[in-house]
Structure formats: structure tokens, C-alpha cells
Design a protein around this motif. Sequence first.
Motif, mmCIF file in Angstrom:
data_model
loop_
_atom_site.group_PDB
_atom_site.id
_atom_site.type_symbol
_atom_site.label_atom_id
_atom_site.label_comp_id
_atom_site.label_asym_id
_atom_site.label_seq_id
_atom_site.Cartn_x
_atom_site.Cartn_y
_atom_site.Cartn_z
ATOM 1 N N TYR A 154 42.901 46.325 49.914
ATOM 2 C CA TYR A 154 41.959 45.896 48.983
ATOM 3 C C TYR A 154 41.083 45.002 49.631
ATOM 4 N N PRO A 155 39.874 44.624 48.850
ATOM 5 C CA PRO A 155 38.846 43.697 49.488
ATOM 6 C C PRO A 155 39.591 42.042 49.320
ATOM 7 N N LYS A 156 39.045 41.448 50.536
ATOM 8 C CA LYS A 156 39.471 40.133 50.617
ATOM 9 C C LYS A 156 38.658 39.289 49.458
ATOM 10 N N ARG A 157 39.344 38.553 48.725
ATOM 11 C CA ARG A 157 38.799 37.658 47.614
ATOM 12 C C ARG A 157 39.801 36.550 47.364
ATOM 13 N N GLU A 158 39.107 35.448 47.081
ATOM 14 C CA GLU A 158 40.044 34.099 46.999
ATOM 15 C C GLU A 158 40.828 34.323 45.634
ATOM 16 N N TYR A 159 40.309 34.864 44.623
ATOM 17 C CA TYR A 159 40.931 34.985 43.348
ATOM 18 C C TYR A 159 41.124 36.687 43.027
ATOM 19 N N LEU A 160 42.309 37.007 43.531
ATOM 20 C CA LEU A 160 42.624 38.358 43.412
ATOM 21 C C LEU A 160 42.796 38.809 41.787
ATOM 22 N N PRO A 161 42.198 39.752 41.340
ATOM 23 C CA PRO A 161 42.219 40.089 40.092
ATOM 24 C C PRO A 161 43.731 40.389 39.516
ATOM 25 N N ALA A 162 44.104 40.142 38.523
ATOM 26 C CA ALA A 162 45.585 40.312 38.007
ATOM 27 C C ALA A 162 45.735 41.752 37.768
#
Length: 327
Positions: A283-291
Amino acid sequence: MTDYTQPMDKLRSLEIFLATCDSGNFASAARSCNTDPSTVSKAISRLEAQLGLTLFQRSTRQLRITTAGKRYSDKVRKLLLDLTSCEEELRHLNDAPCGTLRINSAACYGHLYLRPLLQAFCQRYPEIKLEIEINDLHVDVIENEIDVALRTGFVKDSRLVARRLSPMDFLTCVSPRYLEVHGVPRCADDFQQHSWIGFRIKETQQLQPIFLPNAKGEYLPYVLERTHITDDGEAMAHMCVDGMGFAQLPHFLAKLGLQSGTLVSLFPYYRPPQPDNGVFAIYPKREYLPAKVRVFIEFMASSLEAAGEGTNYTWAENWVPVVNFPV
């Protein structure tokens, strides 16, 4: 002309502008915005210069909003309320398991492991709607707006996170019917006399190598001519069940046949030593991973654990082969 090169400064100026409208003076606006009157005065002057409008009539004793200032404040207040509402909605979508979850899965894994779990996942998270893509194409996760991809083999992309769900173990399989007709191989030379079903990797068009154990139980590449070749994993497993020859199947392809008795295995499992071997949730790197992404990955991991698989093991470790001899 309005300068939008510093959007955060502009937003701060608008907040100060509304505080000034509400309080009626710079000192009170400064207190509500946790700053000083000089900063408030400069922010209003800068905003007026950007707009080319006078927002407040100033005197030594009074600050009075102009007609243009009143109209502007009504519009700004609505825009900031809409922005706050949008932020709250997006925060809810990110923090709560809801919305549309786009999943891309390798074909065999998608049919055999993912699809049987979907109903239970949707029952647990009824606010999540699924969009499922099942194929063996290594699609660009970010460009195609995929939330999570299930892939065998690690994708080396610095923009992505790869969480290993399990290793990928291989078993040397054959149908009991084939053994009844053609006999059980007893030595290395015997394998040259048997039919083998090969797998062609679509991405490279190369044949998947065959690994067999030596006298020490060490798995080494073994050169065998493939009688039949396919680029579809499920087809390879069905061909093996149908008695068309031996096949070295990944554990998720071999499982149903071995459990049902339509396949048997000749040796203990083989696990490629490379660190990029395995089944991964990507999955894409992101600071706030969607729930919705987080709960899906955790659901997959817990479901696999219940079926005897985890980050560093699969059920194949405990599978007892019907024939176990050194090649």
C-alpha cells in the motif's frame, strides 16, 4: 491581484479578519488569535492590499467595517465553515473503517485466499464497500489509486509499504492417479521419465525453476524438461489434479488438493531463501493510514493466522509428504 503563493498565511489572515469583525478592535482580535495587536493590524493591511479594498474604516477611537468588508466577511465565514466541515468529514473517513476500499490481488491468491474471506470482512465492516481487481498484472498502485494490493513477491518501490502476510512455500505435487499409472520415482534419474507441468511467469516469460532436495535435504535447482507449460497457476494445479504430471505448486495453490486427497506431495516444503519471497500486502506510504486499509490488512493477517499462516510460517511446514527421499 490576489497573492496565493502563501496559502497558510492567507488562511491565517482570513481567521484574523473574522476575529476582528467579531470583536470590533485589534486588541480583542489579537487575544482571541493568541497574537499581538501589531500582527493583527499588519494582517488586515496585507489582506486589504491583496484585495485592493478597504475592509475597515479606522480612527483613533473606532474601527468600523465597510460595506465591502461586511460582504467579504459573510463569504469568508461560509468558506471557512465549509472547509472545517470538509476536514471533519475527511478525518472521519480516514479514522473510521468506511468508504470504498480498492483491492488488487494476484489471480490465484485472490480466488483461493481472498475471495472466501470477503463476506466475513464485509459483515464485520458494513460501512466499507469493496472494489476488487484480480489479475497478475503488476499495476502501479499509486497511479491506479489502489488502496492495497496482495502480491506474491516484493515490489521494490520506495513509495510503497510492503507488509509480509506469509512466506511462499512450494510443494512437489502429483495426483495419486498419476502415481498408480506411472509409478513412484525412486531416484533422480526416474524423474526424467515422468511428465512435469511448468509455469511460465507472465512478467518475464521465463519458466519457474524447479527445486528438489539433495541427499542432505538441501534444495537445489533441478533441470527437468517440462512436458506441459501454462502461465495460469490454477490451470497448473488442475492439470496436476487431472493426472497430467508433477508440478511444484505454491502452498496456496496446493492446499485444497492436498487436503482433499486429489493431490499428494513427495517432499517437505521448499521455501526460497530470498527476503523478497512471500505474500505481501502492498500500500502507498502515508503518515495517516486510512482505517479501511488498516482493518483490512489486520483482518487478512488474523484470518491467515487462524488458518495456520503468519509472517514467517505457513501450514506447509507441518504437512507430511507421502514420499520423502533424497534426489
